[in-house]
Design a protein around this motif. Sequence first.
Motif: not given
Length: 320
Positions: A71-75, A78-86, A88-89, A167-171
Motif C-alpha cells: 500500500i502507498g501509505s500506512a493506515y 484501526a478504523f482506516d484499516c478495517a474500512r480499507s479491507a472491507l 477492497t477484500e 498480510t497478502n492483500l491479493k489472495n
Amino acid sequence: SSQRAAIWLCRSIVGGCGPSVVRLRIAGTRAMSVATELTAGGVAGAAGILATQPLDTIRIRLQSCSAGLGIGSAYTGAFDCARSALRTEGVRGLYKGVASPTLTCGVMNACLFFSYDYASAMSRRYSGSGPDADLTLGQVWCAGVASGLASAFITGPTELVKVSAQTNLKNEGRIYEEWLILRGMVKDHGWLSPHGPSRGLMITVLRDTPSFGFYFMVYEAGTRHFGKNDLSSFCCGGAAGAVAWAAIYPLDVLKTRWSTAPPGKFTSLRHCLKSVLAEGGPRTFYRGFGATMARAFPQNGVIFCTYEFVKSLMTKSPSL
C-alpha cells in the motif's frame, strides 16, 4: 486424575484385582485427561479465534510495514484499516489466516493447559506441599512461563502461516491458500531452515514465556479473589489476556515485522529492531495496540469461560 488413580488402586487391592488391571485403569485415566484437555482447549480456542479474528487481522496489518503490504501509505488507525479491507477484500479479508490457528488451537491449548498443570504439579512436589495445595502467585507465574515455552513450538509455525495470509492483500482468503503457504515454505526452505516454518521461533519463545506467566498469574489471582464461576472466569480471563498482551506488545510488533519480511531482509533481530526504530521511533512498537486490547479481553474471556465449562462437562461422571 491422580485422585481417581489412587481410588482405583485402593479398590483394585480390596477387590483382588491384579496389577495389570490397575495399570490399565491408571492409563485410562491419563488418556481421559489428555482427551479432556484436547477437547476443552480446542473448543475454547476456536470460539475465541472466530469471535475476534477481524481485530487480529487489523492488529497484524497495523504492525506491518506499508511497503510489505503493498500500500502507498500506512493506515491511520484501526478504523482506516478495517474500512480499507472491507472496501477492497470484503468481509472475508478480515478473516484471512483464520484456518491455521483454528485447526491447531486444540493441540496448542491442550499443550498450554496440560504443561501448565504438569509444571504446577512439579512445583507442588518440589516445594513439599500437598497435591491440592494452592500455589503462590510466583509459582503460578513460573508454571505459566513453562507452558508458554512448550506451546511456542506450535504457536510459532502456526502464526507464521497466519500472518503470511493476513498480510497478502491479493489472495482470496480461502483455507487452501494457507496450506499452499505452508507447503511453499517447506518446499523452498525445508522445515528447520531459518526461512522455513520455524522462522521466528526464537522471538516467539521470548514473547510467550513471560506473557503466559502473567496470563495465568492474573487469572489465578482474580479467581481466588472473586471465586470461580462463569462471570468471574470471563472477566478474569479477559483481564489476564489484556495484561499478558500489554506486557509484551513491543516484542509482538518485532515478531510480526520479522515474520512478514522477505527472506534475507533482516540479518538478525537486532537489525530488525534498528529498522523499526528508524522507521518511526518507539511509537512504531505500539501500532495496533488499541485493536489488540479491544480483542484481548473478549477473546481470552471467551477462552477461559469456555474452557472451564467444557472441562467441567467432560469431567462430570457418576461417583466411583
